[in-house]
Design a protein around this motif. Structure first.
Motif, PDB file in Angstrom:
ATOM      1  N   THR A 161      71.175 110.219 -19.652  1.00 30.14           N
ATOM      2  CA  THR A 161      71.438 111.166 -18.584  1.00 30.14           C
ATOM      3  C   THR A 161      73.110 111.216 -17.983  1.00 30.14           C
ATOM      4  O   THR A 161      73.879 110.480 -17.962  1.00 30.14           O
ATOM      5  N   TYR A 163      74.641 112.413 -14.924  1.00 33.39           N
ATOM      6  CA  TYR A 163      74.366 112.488 -13.476  1.00 33.39           C
ATOM      7  C   TYR A 163      75.462 113.517 -12.571  1.00 33.39           C
ATOM      8  O   TYR A 163      76.471 113.415 -13.231  1.00 33.39           O
ATOM      9  N   HIS A 164      75.111 114.431 -11.956  1.00 35.27           N
ATOM     10  CA  HIS A 164      75.936 115.085 -10.892  1.00 35.27           C
ATOM     11  C   HIS A 164      75.862 114.250  -9.619  1.00 35.27           C
ATOM     12  O   HIS A 164      74.811 114.132  -9.098  1.00 35.27           O
ATOM     13  N   ASP A 166      77.298 113.502  -5.685  1.00 39.88           N
ATOM     14  CA  ASP A 166      78.261 113.771  -4.485  1.00 39.88           C
ATOM     15  C   ASP A 166      78.984 112.710  -3.986  1.00 39.88           C
ATOM     16  O   ASP A 166      78.774 111.944  -3.804  1.00 39.88           O
ATOM     17  N   VAL A 172      72.683 111.468  -6.040  1.00 37.60           N
ATOM     18  CA  VAL A 172      72.595 112.298  -7.174  1.00 37.60           C
ATOM     19  C   VAL A 172      72.161 113.616  -7.036  1.00 37.60           C
ATOM     20  O   VAL A 172      71.091 113.922  -6.330  1.00 37.60           O
ATOM     21  N   THR A 173      72.940 114.721  -7.054  1.00 39.57           N
ATOM     22  CA  THR A 173      72.581 116.093  -6.831  1.00 39.57           C
ATOM     23  C   THR A 173      71.637 116.773  -7.784  1.00 39.57           C
ATOM     24  O   THR A 173      71.056 117.814  -7.668  1.00 39.57           O
ATOM     25  N   ARG A 174      71.804 116.231  -9.138  1.00 41.66           N
ATOM     26  CA  ARG A 174      71.368 117.051 -10.345  1.00 41.66           C
ATOM     27  C   ARG A 174      71.400 115.647 -11.525  1.00 41.66           C
ATOM     28  O   ARG A 174      72.451 115.271 -11.482  1.00 41.66           O
ATOM     29  N   ASN A 175      70.536 115.961 -12.418  1.00 44.29           N
ATOM     30  CA  ASN A 175      70.987 115.491 -13.502  1.00 44.29           C
ATOM     31  C   ASN A 175      70.339 115.900 -14.927  1.00 44.29           C
ATOM     32  O   ASN A 175      69.410 116.962 -14.679  1.00 44.29           O
ATOM     33  N   VAL A 176      71.248 116.021 -16.260  1.00 49.49           N
ATOM     34  CA  VAL A 176      70.600 116.678 -17.166  1.00 49.49           C
ATOM     35  C   VAL A 176      70.640 115.726 -18.060  1.00 49.49           C
ATOM     36  O   VAL A 176      71.277 114.683 -18.318  1.00 49.49           O
ATOM     37  N   GLN A 213      77.597 120.818 -18.931  1.00 51.05           N
ATOM     38  CA  GLN A 213      77.322 120.198 -17.641  1.00 51.05           C
ATOM     39  C   GLN A 213      76.038 120.766 -17.182  1.00 51.05           C
ATOM     40  O   GLN A 213      75.520 120.228 -16.166  1.00 51.05           O
ATOM     41  N   LYS A 214      75.897 122.014 -17.606  1.00 48.59           N
ATOM     42  CA  LYS A 214      74.564 122.823 -17.092  1.00 48.59           C
ATOM     43  C   LYS A 214      73.213 122.365 -17.406  1.00 48.59           C
ATOM     44  O   LYS A 214      72.406 122.118 -16.719  1.00 48.59           O
ATOM     45  N   ASP A 215      73.298 122.258 -18.832  1.00 52.97           N
ATOM     46  CA  ASP A 215      71.984 121.707 -19.501  1.00 52.97           C
ATOM     47  C   ASP A 215      71.951 120.473 -20.397  1.00 52.97           C
ATOM     48  O   ASP A 215      71.183 120.367 -20.951  1.00 52.97           O
TER      49      ASP A 215
END
Ligand code: DDQ
Ligand code: CA
Length: 273
Positions: A161, A163-164, A166, A172-176, A213-215
């Motif tokens: 994973t 992690y994005h 803040d 965690v605002t997003r994870n891919v 970082q997008k997907d």
């Protein structure tokens, strides 16, 4: 007669539908393959600099003016330090508590952010006074890598994973999920943000993955086994894995090193195809 004629027609209809579906599927696969063709990169050495062979490098980031910030690991030996690029000399250093194991490090504004191994917390340091620091708690399962695009933090915890995070709330605002084609890539380690991509050392390999970082797709692989082999050949048998990527955005310089490596390299990539 009429019904058998009808049956024949519906049979033909099903057959044509199947053929159309098959063609759509084929076309999709072909175009998807075309969109997703990861690249491979070898490298050339631009410069070779001394590096503290006692530094178990876990985080590396460029600090401007030919300096680097480095986070080192191992219990009783962990530190955050500022080092001179040319000489590898440690300019200033903060020795961490012996129970902590330093990990990923990144620089956002005037602050250094560092995570620690096997914990859910890290530290924020004043880049000009490493003694000045604050603890924070994050939501990853562990602390391995950190990087930033100047707005958010990217983090890794040894899983697949990315992690994005803040940087104010540490939420965690997003994870891919990091993927190479269909394959999940675990052990994502030290990170670096380079021109819109997140680059990552993959633990226990000599490779850096260039990640979207997008997907989370791996856009390319940088193959660096020759660097470790070179050190082994010149008698440095005690070195650990390749780890540590730093990008000098101002001068487009890429630096890599490893855990307990006596050298830090400035390299230039060469696309292999
Ligand atoms: N990590 O860099 C992969 C995140 C952690 C590496 C840990 C290496 C262990 C060294 C030996 C520890 C002795 C307690
Ligand atoms: Ca880095």
């Amino acid at each position: 007669h009429r019904s058998s004629w009808r049956r024949g027609l519906s049979f033909l209809f099903v057959l044509i539908s199947l053929a159309v579906l098959l063609l759509i599927n084929l076309a999709w696969r072909l175009t998807a393959f075309d969109f997703y063709s990861p690249r491979f990169y070898s490298f050339e050495i631009v410069n070779e600099f001394p590096h503290d062979p006692g530094a178990f490098t876990q985080g590396l980031v460029y600090g401007g003016n030919d300096t680097l910030f480095e986070s080192t690991g191992l219990y009783k030996k962990s530190s955050v330090r500022q080092v001179l690029l040319q000489t590898g000399k440690v300019q200033s250093s903060y020795e961490m508590d012996g129970s902590l194991f330093g990990e990923g490090l990144t620089l956002l504004g005037e602050r250094l952010f560092q995570v620690t191994w096997l914990t859910n917390f890290g530290f924020i340091y004043d880049r000009y006074n490493l003694r000045e620091h604050w603890k924070f708690v994050h939501q990853m399962h562990d602390g391995w890598g950190l990087a930033t695009d100047g707005k958010i933090l990217f983090g890794s915890d040894g899983s697949s994973t990315l992690y994005h995070i803040d940087p104010l709330t540490f939420k965690v605002t997003r994870n891919v999920t990091v993927r190479y084609g269909d394959l999940e890539i675990p052990y994502v380690n030290e990170l670096e943000y380079v021109s819109g991509e997140v680059w990552a050392n993959i633990w226990q390999t000599d490779c850096i993955a260039r990640i979207s970082q997008k997907d989370g797709m791996v856009l390319g692989w940088i193959l660096l086994h020759e660097l470790r082999e070179r050190l082994l050949r010149s008698g440095h048998q005690d070195i650990d894995v390749l780890n540590g990527i730093a990008w000098d955005e101002g001068k487009n310089r890429l630096f890599v090193t490893g855990k307990l490596w006596p050298k830090l390299y400035e390299i230039r990539l060469r696309p292999m195809r």
